[in-house]
Design an enzyme around this catalytic site. Structure first.
Site, PDB file in Angstrom:
ATOM      1  N   SER A  67       0.784  -1.244   0.000  1.00 52.33           N
ATOM      2  CA  SER A  67       0.000   0.000   0.000  1.00 52.33           C
ATOM      3  C   SER A  67       0.809   1.283   0.000  1.00 52.33           C
ATOM      4  CB  SER A  67      -0.964   0.016   1.197  1.00 52.33           C
ATOM      5  OG  SER A  67      -2.072  -0.807   0.937  1.00 52.33           O
ATOM      6  N   LYS A  70       0.118   3.767  -2.709  1.00 54.36           N
ATOM      7  CA  LYS A  70      -0.893   4.833  -2.656  1.00 54.36           C
ATOM      8  C   LYS A  70      -0.291   6.221  -2.533  1.00 54.36           C
ATOM      9  CE  LYS A  70      -4.293   1.584  -0.993  1.00 54.36           C
ATOM     10  NZ  LYS A  70      -4.444   0.609   0.083  1.00 54.36           N
ATOM     11  N   SER A 127      -6.462   3.689   3.934  1.00 54.34           N
ATOM     12  CA  SER A 127      -5.750   2.815   2.993  1.00 54.34           C
ATOM     13  C   SER A 127      -6.725   1.974   2.177  1.00 54.34           C
ATOM     14  CB  SER A 127      -4.760   1.904   3.736  1.00 54.34           C
ATOM     15  OG  SER A 127      -3.833   1.343   2.831  1.00 54.34           O
TER      16      SER A 127
END
Length: 388
Positions: A67, A70, A127
């Site tokens: 993640s 991102k 997230s």
């Protein structure tokens, strides 16, 4: 007298320690002399001001970002916002593909609409993989279009060891980065307007009654490490635990990347070790203060004849504590700028050198719009120059 006593006791201690080593094999290497090592696949520490690498460990090893992907998603959305392509209150509709995303999510349902602002919070704080896809489709026109934007941005930033196939980071063998590339991206991200505002949110009420959903930022360093204001965690079984973090103290911003940590909460612990290493070893030395006038540049055909070269922030460099070395500066600017000029345009560059070696370049920006002068003002200037 005290000095002699100290030397004598040191000598006795040395022979005692040597005897223990001979008898039991105890190492004589002090802890502070051991090499600093991060427990992970790779790590980098950067001075956010100059971009200088202060520490690296397997920095060019390709690894799965999970993640922390991102960060790139947030950069592209916020740059679209800055350019006027989208607005914060624009409505983003959740597609079936976005609603069907697994992993970390904020439980968007197909057809649900949220503002760009809410989607940014869902990505940065919660997230949300579902929110990442929804906002990517909105900005890129399609998921594939947004992924193309991600790889184009990576190439533009010089992220030569990275390749993206999605905006969320769920595992794909063709989706990878390096720690060096991630610190380059993170440094760029810290300069993107509003980005740190989102990554520093710790909690957010995303969904009200009857099924309330409070988002808690996955980056625990926001509470565990003083002055931390970003950026992003990441985890998949293949990527292990990743964290890209940043903190600013005494004018010095450090950016840490730690990838592939096995131990639970280890990405937090190792990142704090790395940031503490940087703050303990280095300091920011101010060369010029914000607002300082560095001279002026003449303007041709403008409503003013010259503009001042003024710094919009403190300028300096990170140096190792206790180190010496002469610091010099040089201003590189054209003799004349031609109107019209816009606020934010580069008027010149401040170059910082240490021991004759260039260390940093800082753009000197124009403070306000300078329109082109009217015909009669130009005529008047010509007559005045001729002595009339």
């Amino acid at each position: 007298m005290n000095g002699k006593i100290w030397k004598k006791s040191l000598s006795r201690g040395f022979w005692a320690l040597l005897l223990l080593v001979m008898l039991f094999g105890i190492s004589t290497v002090p802890v502070w002399a051991e090499e600093f090592v991060i427990k992970g696949e790779s790590a980098v520490l950067m001075d956010g001001s100059s971009g200088s690498i202060l520490f690296e460990q397997n920095a060019d090893k390709k690894w799965y970002p999970a993640s922390v992907t991102k960060i790139m998603t947030l950069v592209l959305v916020l740059e679209a916002l800055e350019s006027g392509k989208i607005k914060l209150d624009d409505k983003v509709t959740t597609s079936a593909e976005a609603a069907g995303m697994g992993g970390s999510q904020v439980y968007l349902y197909e057809g649900e609409t949220r503002t760009v602002d809410e989607m940014l919070v869902a990505v940065a704080v919660g997230s949300g993989n579902d929110a990442s896809v929804a906002i990517a489709e909105h900005v890129g026109g399609s998921l594939a279009g947004f992924v193309d934007m991600m790889n184009e941005k990576a190439a533009k930033l010089g992220m030569s060891g990275s390749h993206f196939v999605n905006p969320h980071g769920l595992h794909d063998p063709d989706h990878y980065v390096t720690a060096r590339d991630m610190v380059i991206l993170a440094r760029h991200a810290t300069a993107v307007p509003r980005l740190l505002d989102y990554t520093s949110i710790y909690e957010y009420d995303f969904r009200p009654e009857p099924k309330p959903l409070k988002l808690w930022n996955t980056n625990r360093l926001l509470r565990w490490f003083d002055n931390c204001d970003g950026l992003k965690t990441g985890y998949t079984p293949e990527a292990k635990r990743n964290l890209v973090s940043t903190a600013k103290r005494d004018g010095m911003r450090l950016i840490s990347v730690v990838l592939g940590v096995e131990e639970a909460k280890g990405h937090f612990n190792e990142s704090m070790r790395l940031l503490n290493y940087g703050f303990n070893k280095y300091a920011f030395q101010v060369v010029y203060e914000k607002g300082q006038d560095l001279g002026q540049v003449k303007v041709s055909k403008g409503v003013v004849d010259a503009i001042p070269l003024i710094l919009t922030e403190d300028v300096g460099m990170v140096i190792e504590k206790g180190s010496g070395g002469d610091i010099e500066t040089r201003v590189d600017a054209p003799a004349i700028l031609k109107a019209p000029l816009k606020k934010g345009d580069v008027a010149g560059t401040l170059i910082i050198l240490r021991e004759g070696i260039e260390m940093q370049r800082v753009d000197i920006l124009i403070q306000e719009d300078i329109p082109k002068s009217g015909f009669w003002r130009i005529v008047g200037k010509v007559f005045r120059a001729a002595g009339f």
